[in-house]
Design a protein around this motif. Structure first.
Motif, short mmCIF file in Angstrom:
data_model
loop_
_atom_site.label_atom_id
_atom_site.label_comp_id
_atom_site.label_asym_id
_atom_site.label_seq_id
_atom_site.Cartn_x
_atom_site.Cartn_y
_atom_site.Cartn_z
N MET A 237 0.83 -1.20 0.00
CA MET A 237 0.00 0.00 0.00
C MET A 237 0.87 1.25 0.00
O MET A 237 1.80 1.37 0.79
CB MET A 237 -0.93 0.00 1.22
N LYS A 238 0.53 2.18 -0.89
CA LYS A 238 1.21 3.47 -0.94
C LYS A 238 0.18 4.56 -0.71
O LYS A 238 -0.76 4.70 -1.48
CB LYS A 238 1.90 3.67 -2.30
N ILE A 239 0.35 5.32 0.37
CA ILE A 239 -0.60 6.36 0.71
C ILE A 239 -0.46 7.54 -0.26
O ILE A 239 0.64 7.97 -0.58
CB ILE A 239 -0.39 6.86 2.16
N ILE A 240 -1.62 8.04 -0.73
CA ILE A 240 -1.66 9.16 -1.67
C ILE A 240 -2.26 10.37 -0.96
O ILE A 240 -3.32 10.24 -0.32
CB ILE A 240 -2.52 8.83 -2.91
N PRO A 241 -1.65 11.56 -1.05
CA PRO A 241 -2.22 12.75 -0.41
C PRO A 241 -3.64 13.00 -0.89
O PRO A 241 -3.88 13.12 -2.10
CB PRO A 241 -1.27 13.87 -0.85
N MET A 242 -4.59 13.09 0.06
CA MET A 242 -6.00 13.23 -0.29
C MET A 242 -6.29 14.57 -0.95
O MET A 242 -7.25 14.71 -1.69
CB MET A 242 -6.87 13.06 0.97
N SER A 243 -5.46 15.57 -0.71
CA SER A 243 -5.71 16.91 -1.26
C SER A 243 -5.65 16.93 -2.77
O SER A 243 -6.18 17.83 -3.43
CB SER A 243 -4.68 17.90 -0.69
N THR A 244 -5.01 15.91 -3.36
CA THR A 244 -4.89 15.85 -4.81
C THR A 244 -5.96 15.00 -5.46
O THR A 244 -6.00 14.85 -6.67
CB THR A 244 -3.51 15.31 -5.22
#
Length: 247
Positions: A237-244
């Motif tokens: 799992m790679k966390i992605i910034p939610m703001s994008t």
């Protein structure tokens, strides 16, 4: 007196609150440090939104916490499940070999699930869970088992699950939102102690998986937290910034 204080601490999210970590710090932060042990968790969403991925991550956390796990799955065979875990860099083959993880596939090639075959299956499943020595039980997914099941039988199954968590079991159930009427979903959600909603969001020109924390009983921190992620073979799992992300 001490026992009463401990129970109260659990209800209000005190320091004695016992949790099940997912083994991923970013996800744990969104879950107020993790899921409560002795709870019933619903992981809900449409197809390919990461429900099974999230259960696999939680199973990893349970293994690292030296908990016994039983997985009832209509999504995988034992071999394919272990392969998926390994592809996420969560190798649990040793835990499986030593019996800390037991996998029960709930599908058979060429077998048609009809109303007659489905009758009483939830009762047999709850009986198996009652006699289980596992501390953590995962049903992935409940959708297959409820195709010819009445709402009353389904709610009775969930009520029995609640009785089991009151006696120390930690149970996680996944289901597909599309397969249930809204009234049934409202009842299911209200019975569960924790509710995670999985969906997809658009980041640039690609979709990522999104987990929204609807509720967690006993959480000290604000729920409603959202985490987005991708799954990369060989990495996990790679966390992605939610703001994008655009949901």
């Amino acid at each position: 007196m001490y026992e009463e204080e401990e129970n109260l601490g659990d209800l209000i999210g005190g320091e004695d609150r016992k949790i099940l970590s997912t083994g991923n710090n970013e996800i744990d932060k969104k879950l107020a440090d993790g899921l409560p042990l002795g709870s019933l968790t619903l992981i809900e969403g449409e197809n390919d939104t990461g429900k099974s991925v999230m259960t696999q991550q939680i199973i990893w956390g349970a293994m690292k916490a030296s908990l016994n796990v039983e997985l009832f799955t209509s999504e995988n065979t034992a071999k394919s499940f272990l392969s998926q875990m390994e592809s996420m860099s969560l190798d649990i083959s040793d835990y499986f070999a030593w019996g800390y993880l037991k996998i029960f596939p709930m599908h058979t090639i060429g077998f048609e699930w009809g109303e007659t075959e489905m009758q009483g299956i939830l009762k047999r499943l709850i009986n198996k869970m009652q006699n289980s020595k596992a501390e953590v039980i995962v049903v992935d997914s409940l959708t297959l088992l409820t195709e010819s099941t009445s709402q009353s039988d389904l709610l009775a199954f969930l009520t029995n699950c609640k009785n089991l968590v009151d006696h120390g079991k930690t149970i996680l159930i996944t289901l597909h939102t599309y397969a249930f009427e809204e009234d049934t979903l409202v009842r299911i959600r209200s019975i569960c102690d924790a509710h995670l909603f999985m969906k997809k969001a658009l980041v640039g020109d690609k979709y990522v998986m999104v987990m929204e924390v609807i509720k967690v009983r006993g959480a000290r921190k604000t729920t409603g937290n959202v985490v987005s992620f991708e799954v990369h073979p060989g990495y996990g799992m790679k966390i992605i910034p939610m703001s994008t992300a655009r949901v």
